[in-house]
Structure formats: structure tokens, C-alpha cells
Design an enzyme around this catalytic site. Structure first.
Site, PDB file in Angstrom:
ATOM      1  N   SER A   7       0.852  -1.191   0.000  1.00 58.91           N
ATOM      2  CA  SER A   7       0.000   0.000   0.000  1.00 58.91           C
ATOM      3  C   SER A   7       0.885   1.238   0.000  1.00 58.91           C
ATOM      4  CB  SER A   7      -0.881   0.017   1.245  1.00 58.91           C
ATOM      5  OG  SER A   7      -1.369   1.331   1.436  1.00 58.91           O
ATOM      6  N   HIS A  32      -0.974  -1.395  -4.341  1.00 56.28           N
ATOM      7  CA  HIS A  32      -2.258  -1.080  -3.703  1.00 56.28           C
ATOM      8  C   HIS A  32      -2.371   0.429  -3.495  1.00 56.28           C
ATOM      9  CE1 HIS A  32      -5.698  -2.288  -1.096  1.00 56.28           C
ATOM     10  NE2 HIS A  32      -5.358  -1.233  -0.360  1.00 56.28           N
ATOM     11  N   ASP A  34      -4.709   3.360  -2.027  1.00 56.39           N
ATOM     12  CA  ASP A  34      -5.813   3.632  -1.112  1.00 56.39           C
ATOM     13  C   ASP A  34      -6.430   4.984  -1.413  1.00 56.39           C
ATOM     14  OD1 ASP A  34      -5.971   1.369   0.718  1.00 56.39           O
ATOM     15  OD2 ASP A  34      -3.935   1.928   1.301  1.00 56.39           O
ATOM     16  N   MET A  36      -9.172   7.649  -0.558  1.00 51.76           N
ATOM     17  CA  MET A  36     -10.039   8.044   0.571  1.00 51.76           C
ATOM     18  C   MET A  36     -10.679   9.390   0.273  1.00 51.76           C
ATOM     19  SD  MET A  36      -7.639   6.959   3.745  1.00 51.76           S
ATOM     20  CE  MET A  36      -6.694   5.437   3.741  1.00 51.76           C
ATOM     21  N   HIS A  65      -8.155   0.653  -4.182  1.00 48.49           N
ATOM     22  CA  HIS A  65      -9.092   0.404  -3.079  1.00 48.49           C
ATOM     23  C   HIS A  65      -9.864   1.692  -2.813  1.00 48.49           C
ATOM     24  CE1 HIS A  65      -9.375  -0.687   1.524  1.00 48.49           C
ATOM     25  NE2 HIS A  65     -10.563  -0.628   0.943  1.00 48.49           N
ATOM     26  N   MET A  67     -12.127   3.765  -0.875  1.00 49.22           N
ATOM     27  CA  MET A  67     -12.812   3.977   0.408  1.00 49.22           C
ATOM     28  C   MET A  67     -13.589   5.265   0.267  1.00 49.22           C
ATOM     29  SD  MET A  67      -9.690   2.766   2.825  1.00 49.22           S
ATOM     30  CE  MET A  67      -8.541   2.946   1.482  1.00 49.22           C
ATOM     31  N   MET A 136     -10.972  -6.289   5.468  1.00 49.02           N
ATOM     32  CA  MET A 136     -10.229  -5.283   6.236  1.00 49.02           C
ATOM     33  C   MET A 136      -9.944  -5.827   7.639  1.00 49.02           C
ATOM     34  SD  MET A 136      -9.731  -2.761   4.221  1.00 49.02           S
ATOM     35  CE  MET A 136      -8.908  -1.739   5.449  1.00 49.02           C
ATOM     36  N   ASP A 172      -6.243  -6.721   4.305  1.00 50.71           N
ATOM     37  CA  ASP A 172      -5.649  -5.380   4.310  1.00 50.71           C
ATOM     38  C   ASP A 172      -5.691  -4.781   5.713  1.00 50.71           C
ATOM     39  OD1 ASP A 172      -4.882  -2.791   3.727  1.00 50.71           O
ATOM     40  OD2 ASP A 172      -6.581  -2.337   2.418  1.00 50.71           O
TER      41      ASP A 172
HETATM   42  C1  DX5 Z   1      -6.318   1.419   5.492  1.00 52.13           C
HETATM   43  C2  DX5 Z   1      -5.805   1.033   4.127  1.00 52.13           C
HETATM   44  C3  DX5 Z   1      -4.678   0.074   4.139  1.00 52.13           C
HETATM   45  C4  DX5 Z   1      -3.477   0.570   4.879  1.00 52.13           C
HETATM   46  C5  DX5 Z   1      -2.586  -0.553   5.223  1.00 52.13           C
HETATM   47  O1  DX5 Z   1      -7.455   2.175   5.357  1.00 52.13           O
HETATM   48  O2  DX5 Z   1      -6.831   0.459   3.348  1.00 52.13           O
HETATM   49  O3  DX5 Z   1      -4.338  -0.323   2.811  1.00 52.13           O
HETATM   50  O4  DX5 Z   1      -2.745   1.509   4.149  1.00 52.13           O
HETATM   51  O5  DX5 Z   1      -1.567  -0.036   5.995  1.00 52.13           O
HETATM   52  P1  DX5 Z   1      -0.854  -0.883   7.131  1.00 52.13           P
HETATM   53  O6  DX5 Z   1      -0.237  -2.058   6.453  1.00 52.13           O
HETATM   54  O7  DX5 Z   1       0.116   0.077   7.670  1.00 52.13           O
HETATM   55  O8  DX5 Z   1      -1.934  -1.296   8.099  1.00 52.13           O
HETATM   56 ZN    ZN Z   2      -6.302  -0.520   1.382  1.00 54.38          ZN
END
Ligand code: DX5
Ligand code: ZN
Length: 215
Positions: A7, A32, A34, A36, A65, A67, A136, A172
Site C-alpha cells: 500500500s 495497492h 488507497d 479516501m 481500493h 474507500m 479489512m 488489508d
Molecule cells: C487502510 C488502508 C490500508 C493501509 C494498510 O485504510 O486500506 O491499505 O494503508 O496499511 P498498514 O499495512 O500500515 O496497516
Molecule cells: Zn487498502
């Protein structure tokens, strides 16, 4: 062999292209990303223009991903920007099946994610139509949180439900060399790891440790 999807939430954003190249050289299988929106989760990150900007730096598949609330508004933009797999949250939209078909209509793989408070049973109706389930193991929004071990039973339950269907299981959040083996034993095909990889000076060593602990 388990696949590793680092990620980039924990990457050095001032040097994102180089970070992605380093991950490819280190043996990552996917990247990956993320996304948001400050609404579905209390944090803001990347939009499609960032995805398009980093696309030339690697041939690895982009695992995006989302979110975000109303993911259908952005499916096409992320597909055009270079996503290969687009994962939405079951909790984020009224009609996940419709968004899944929009992702497929763009020629991309579709994933469905559940946060820790969502039951595996809620995902059953969508299993015939998706390519991946993202479990998750932390509340979405931030990297560096501790792994919630209830995720392991969810992965095992999903593995039973999926059987021989061509649906991958990814996990994840909170993935380290300590938490990874139980996830893989339970049935995870893909490990998403952010802080564990980026805090290691050698990304290759971190990725190898994750893979070796699970072989
Ligand atoms: C959280 C993300 C993850 C996160 C993982 O909302 O979806 O992908 O970045 O990070 P670590 O491995 O640090 O938990
Ligand atoms: Zn993620």
C-alpha cells in the site's frame, strides 16, 4: 504462493514514482492504492490524476481500493487512469451489484471489501459476480493500525464459501511477518501491507519475509 500488494499510503509522496519502481524491483506483485474521500473515511488521499501520473512507473497491476461514498461516480475515471482491479466497499453504496457491473464494463476486475464490523454473510449474494474479496483487518482510513485478529476467522469462512469459484481473497491492514502466516493459512491469496514494508529500509527484505513466513 501468496501475492504481496504494498500500500503506497505509507510511501514517500514526494518521490512516489521512484517508490513504485523500488517496490517492483523488490518483488511486489501488485501496487495497492488507497483512495479516501474524507467522507466514507476521515482522511483524504489520491484521485485519478495521481493514478495516471504514477502509471508509467511500473508494469505491475494497480489494485485501487476505493474507500469512498458513491464510488460509481469515479469508476470510469480510475479505469481510464490505469487501475486494473477496482475494489469498492459493500457499506459505501446502495447497489454494489450495479457498481460491480460498471467496473466490469470498463474491462477491469472488481473487488468488494468489508470493514471489520461487517459480517461475511453480507457478501454472499455478490460472490458469483466479483473477482476478489478484500477483508479489512483494521478500520479503513489510516495505515499503521494494529491487526484485528477476527479477520482470520472471516478469511476462513470466505474460503469455505468461495470453494472452487475464481474469487481471490485479500486482507488489508496490520499485516506484518507475525500476522501474515495465519491469514495465508486461513485462505488469503493476497496480502496488502503498507507500514511494514515502508518502515523496512529494504523493501525486498520485507516482501521476502512476508512471502517466506507463509510458504
Ligand atoms: C487502510 C488502508 C490500508 C493501509 C494498510 O485504510 O486500506 O491499505 O494503508 O496499511 P498498514 O499495512 O500500515 O496497516
Ligand atoms: Zn487498502
Amino acid at each position: 504462493m501468496v501475492q504481496i500488494s504494498p500500500s503506497i499510503l505509507s510511501a514517500d509522496f514526494a518521490r512516489l514514482g521512484q517508490e513504485i519502481k523500488r517496490l517492483e524491483t523488490a518483488g511486489a506483485d501488485l501496487i495497492h492504492i488507497d483512495v479516501m474521500d474524507g467522507h466514507f473515511v476521515p482522511n483524504l488521499t489520491f484521485g485519478p490524476c495521481v493514478v495516471a501520473g504514477i502509471r508509467p512507473y511500473t508494469h505491475l497491476p494497480f489494485d485501487v481500493h476505493l474507500m469512498m461514498t458513491y464510488p460509481s461516480d469515479f469508476v470510469r475515471s480510475f479505469a481510464v487512469a490505469g487501475a486494473d482491479l477496482i475494489t469498492i466497499h459493500l457499506e459505501a453504496c446502495d447497489d454494489p451489484a450495479d457498481v460491480i457491473s460498471q467496473i466490469h464494463a470498463c474491462g477491469k476486475k472488481a473487488g468488494l471489501s468489508i470493514r471489520p464490523s461487517t459480517k461475511v454473510a453480507d457478501i454472499i449474494p455478490y460472490l458469483p459476480d466479483i473477482d476478489l474479496v478484500l477483508v479489512m483487518a483494521v478500520d479503513p482510513g489510516f495505515g499503521g493500525q494494529p491487526f484485528q485478529k477476527e479477520a482470520i476467522a472471516k478469511i476462513a469462512a470466505l474460503k469455505d464459501l468461495i470453494g472452487r469459484k475464481p474469487v481471490q481473497i485479500a486482507v488489508d491492514g496490520g499485516i506484518t511477518d507475525i500476522t501474515a502466516p495465519a491469514c495465508v493459512l486461513a485462505g488469503a491469496d493476497i496480502l496488502v501491507a503498507g507500514s511494514y514494508i515502508f518502515k523496512n529500509r529494504s523493501y525486498k527484505q520485507a516482501i521476502n519475509l512476508l512471502k517466506k513466513g507463509c510458504s
